[in-house]
Scaffold this active site. Structure first.
Site, mmCIF file in Angstrom:
data_model
loop_
_atom_site.group_PDB
_atom_site.id
_atom_site.type_symbol
_atom_site.label_atom_id
_atom_site.label_comp_id
_atom_site.label_asym_id
_atom_site.label_seq_id
_atom_site.Cartn_x
_atom_site.Cartn_y
_atom_site.Cartn_z
ATOM 1 N N ASP A 42 0.914 -1.254 -0.013
ATOM 2 C CA ASP A 42 -0.093 -0.108 0.011
ATOM 3 C C ASP A 42 1.173 1.321 0.286
ATOM 4 O OD1 ASP A 42 -1.758 -1.995 0.502
ATOM 5 O OD2 ASP A 42 -3.036 -1.012 1.912
ATOM 6 N N LYS A 77 -7.186 3.223 -2.501
ATOM 7 C CA LYS A 77 -7.274 3.035 -1.280
ATOM 8 C C LYS A 77 -7.672 4.596 -0.699
ATOM 9 C CE LYS A 77 -5.083 2.044 3.329
ATOM 10 N NZ LYS A 77 -3.964 1.236 3.610
ATOM 11 N N LYS A 110 -10.424 0.231 -1.635
ATOM 12 C CA LYS A 110 -10.194 -0.241 -0.242
ATOM 13 C C LYS A 110 -10.387 1.136 0.817
ATOM 14 C CE LYS A 110 -6.709 -1.441 3.293
ATOM 15 N NZ LYS A 110 -5.268 -2.082 3.324
#
EC number: 4.1.2.4
Length: 256
Positions: free
Chosen positions: A102, A165, A197
């Protein structure tokens, strides 16, 4: 099973159970791995700092939970615009054995009008990842402006992101339904293989159900799976287990 219980069950299966605290230790990560193996099934992943990947891998193997993915973070949490450092961190994460990375998009640069550095950083980090899944954190709560949230999402997808995300969980405003709507709409327009996400701020099954509802409305019920949808959370799990009558009511915390 009630709709709320169904949402709780799904959210566990879609969760990146997270600890990204300055005081994290090997033992806290070991405990997290044990929590990820729940009475309602395993979470999709855990998300930890890179240095804890080896102990997490060892623990998950010992638990027979090899299906739980190990995610980590790079260029985190500030989203700096130094591409070389972000790439070095990403390569190191992959070398440690991360299944997923991430990376934080250089959102402040975008706010200052620089679109190029974000695109180039994501592109270079995806090249460093190879087959490892790359999730790009756009920090939607700081971007705030729907135009910027949309543009960060577009640039990330164009540069090769596997997921977009919402948040690091380190700023006052994290996942919101408004940001989810924008980001999921961009996915529907550009590449429905890209995942989404929401991270931080999802506290219970009812809120999880709202985010799932937005995704299903925009992309269809069949779209949502661990390959395309994750919840980034730490305190959410206990609440979901309580909804499923598998745990006591959680204490109120300020957790992610």
């Amino acid at each position: 099973m009630t709709d709320l219980k169904k949402a709780a069950q799904r959210a566990i299966e879609l969760m990146d159970l997270t600890t990204l605290n300055d005081d994290d230790t090997d033992q806290k990560v070991i405990d997290l791995c044990h929590k990820a193996v729940t009475p309602a099934g395993n979470t999709a992943a855990i998300c930890i700092y890179p240095r804890f990947i080896p102990i997490a891998r060892k623990t998950l193997d010992e638990l027979g939970a090899e299906d739980i993915q190990i995610a980590t973070v790079t260029n985190f949490p500030h989203g700096n615009d130094d591409i070389a450092i972000a790439v070095l961190e990403t390569r190191a994460a992959v070398a440690y054995g991360a299944d997923e990375v991430d990376v934080v998009f250089p959102y402040r640069a975008l706010m200052e009008g620089n679109e190029t550095v974000g695109y180039e950083l994501v592109k270079a980090c995806k090249e460093a990842c190879g087959e490892v899944l790359l999730k790009v954190i756009i920090e939607s709560g700081v971007l705030a402006d729907p135009v910027l949230i949309r543009r960060a999402s577009e640039l990330s997808i164009e540069a090769g992101a596997d997921f977009i995300k919402t948040s690091t969980g380190k700023v006052p405003v994290n996942a919101t339904l408004e940001a989810a709507e924008i980001m999921l709409t961009v996915i529907s327009e550009k590449n429905t293989k890209v995942g989404f996400k929401p991270a931080g701020g999802v506290r219970d099954a009812a809120q999880a159900a709202e985010f799932l509802g937005v995704a299903e409305r925009i992309l269809g019920a069949d779209w949502v799976s661990p390959r395309t949808f994750r919840f980034g959370a730490s305190s959410l799990l206990n609440s979901l287990l309580h909804t499923l009558e598998l745990a006591d009511a959680p204490k109120r915390t300020q957790g992610y």
